[in-house]
Every structure is written in C-alpha cells, then in structure tokens.
Motif scaffolding. Structure first.
Motif, short mmCIF file in Angstrom:
data_model
loop_
_atom_site.label_atom_id
_atom_site.label_comp_id
_atom_site.label_asym_id
_atom_site.label_seq_id
_atom_site.Cartn_x
_atom_site.Cartn_y
_atom_site.Cartn_z
N ASN A 169 0.81 -1.22 0.00
CA ASN A 169 0.00 0.00 0.00
C ASN A 169 0.85 1.27 0.00
O ASN A 169 0.32 2.37 0.17
N GLY A 170 2.14 1.12 -0.19
CA GLY A 170 3.04 2.26 -0.20
C GLY A 170 3.63 2.57 1.16
O GLY A 170 4.62 3.31 1.25
N SER A 171 3.06 1.99 2.23
CA SER A 171 3.55 2.26 3.58
C SER A 171 3.81 0.98 4.36
O SER A 171 3.94 1.01 5.58
N ASP A 172 3.84 -0.15 3.67
CA ASP A 172 4.17 -1.40 4.34
C ASP A 172 5.13 -2.21 3.47
O ASP A 172 5.62 -1.71 2.46
N THR A 173 5.40 -3.44 3.86
CA THR A 173 6.37 -4.26 3.14
C THR A 173 5.72 -5.45 2.44
O THR A 173 6.40 -6.40 2.06
N THR A 174 4.41 -5.40 2.26
CA THR A 174 3.67 -6.47 1.60
C THR A 174 4.14 -6.63 0.15
O THR A 174 4.35 -5.64 -0.55
N LYS A 175 4.25 -7.89 -0.28
CA LYS A 175 4.61 -8.14 -1.68
C LYS A 175 4.31 -9.60 -2.02
O LYS A 175 4.28 -10.47 -1.14
N ALA A 176 4.07 -9.84 -3.30
CA ALA A 176 3.85 -11.19 -3.81
C ALA A 176 4.18 -11.19 -5.30
O ALA A 176 4.06 -10.16 -5.97
#
Length: 209
Positions: A169-176
C-alpha cells in the motif's frame, strides 16, 4: 531453495488462526512461545516449542514435512534480548542480528519443495512504514528481513473479517509475485495460500500423513 513466506500483523490480526486449515499431519509447527492455538480442534497439532535459534534451524532441517510454520517469530529476538538485557555494550544486538540471519539463511536453503511460513508481529517506524518487528535500528540497518524473501502478506482486520493483504500500500512491506493472487485481500487461510504457492511454482502439495 525453499519458499519462505512472511505473515506479518498486529497481535489479534489472525496470524495463528490462519493455520487452521493446514493438515497437522504434514505440517511441522514450531512455536516460539507455548500457547493454545486459537481455533477449535487444535489438539491434533503437536508443536515443537523453542526460542533457541539453533534448535529452530535443527528442527527445520530434520523434519521430513514439506510445510513448516514458525509462530511468534519476533519472540526469538525479544527473548534473547531480555535474557541478555543486563549486558553492557552492543554485542548482544550483533549476536541477535546474526542469529536471525542464520535462521533465515538456513530456511531458504531447505529443499525446493519446502514451504516455510514465518508468523511475526509488525511495528511502525518513525517514517510511518509498517514492517516486521525486530530489535532496534542496529539490526534494521544491517538486515532487511523482508528483502530476503519473495512473499510478504500482511494480516489485518476489516469489517470484522480477518484477511491477508497481498499488495503493497506504499507504507508497508507487503509483496507477492505478479499473478500469484488475483485479489488484493484474501481470507486468512494458509492452506489456500500454500495451494496458490504450489500452483504458481508447480510444486506438489503434501499428502496427509
């Protein structure tokens, strides 16, 4: 190289509950802190309980199971810090950082068909970024744990539903990986996540023991 996935979220966001649909007969569960699992029929789960980094590595290498879940990972770091809190100087921070890196490195070097799910808390930096909770800036300056893996899902609660976010979301480290998950928000179900990973990487899912 094994597929190591981070599941990050606040306490109560549904991380531990997410293992409910995995098969306990073909999943190795490592608990950093011994505590009851937060779902019904959890007696079938037999966890190996340890906060010792070397024993985590040893258990992960020894098991023949293709799915490994490490719950409350952040307490591996925190417990070592608390045990050594009276030590002067910064050696303990260097040691904790090295032990954390050693665990990640060992997990990544497991066989290609192994999937590891590391469940851990989040923290917010001074800049407002939500990331994996560690032990201070000294560790963060040397290691970006999220950077060592390809998949980072964030557990959250929305409209009283426990979900996983699959996109940054631009402010976390989420990725896949591109195309692994069609939806931005999915059910907090590690069995479904594991199935998606197996399909994406053409891996055979484990048969119940």
């Amino acid at each position: 190289m094994a597929t190591v996935t981070l599941i990050l979220g606040k306490s109560g966001s549904g991380k531990s509950t997410a293992i409910r649909n995995l098969d306990p007969g073909s999943t190795a569960l490592i608990q950093i802190i011994k505590k009851p699992l937060p779902f019904k029929d959890a007696k079938a789960w037999k966890a190996f309980v340890t906060d010792d980094w070397s024993k985590i590595i040893g258990a992960s290498r020894k098991t023949q199971r293709k799915v490994i879940v490490i719950d409350d990972f952040q307490y591996m770091l925190a417990n070592e810090f608390m045990r050594r809190s009276e030590e002067k100087g910064f050696d303990k921070f260097s040691d904790i950082g090295r032990h954390t890196w050693d665990v990640f490195d060992a997990l990544l070097k497991l066989p290609d068909d192994v999937r590891v799910y590391i469940l851990s808390h989040t923290e917010e930096t001074d800049a407002g970024q939500i990331k994996m909770k560690t032990i201070g800036k000294m560790l963060d300056d040397k290691i970006t744990l999220e950077g060592m893996v390809t998949i980072v899902l964030r557990a959250l609660v929305q409209d009283r539903q426990h979900l996983f976010s699959t996109r940054n979301n631009g402010s976390d480290t989420t990725k896949a990986p591109m195309g692994m998950f069609d939806d931005e928000l999915i059910d907090n179900d590690l069995a479904a996540v594991d199935a998606a990973i197996c399909e994406y990487y053409d891996l055979a899912q484990p048969v119940a023991a």
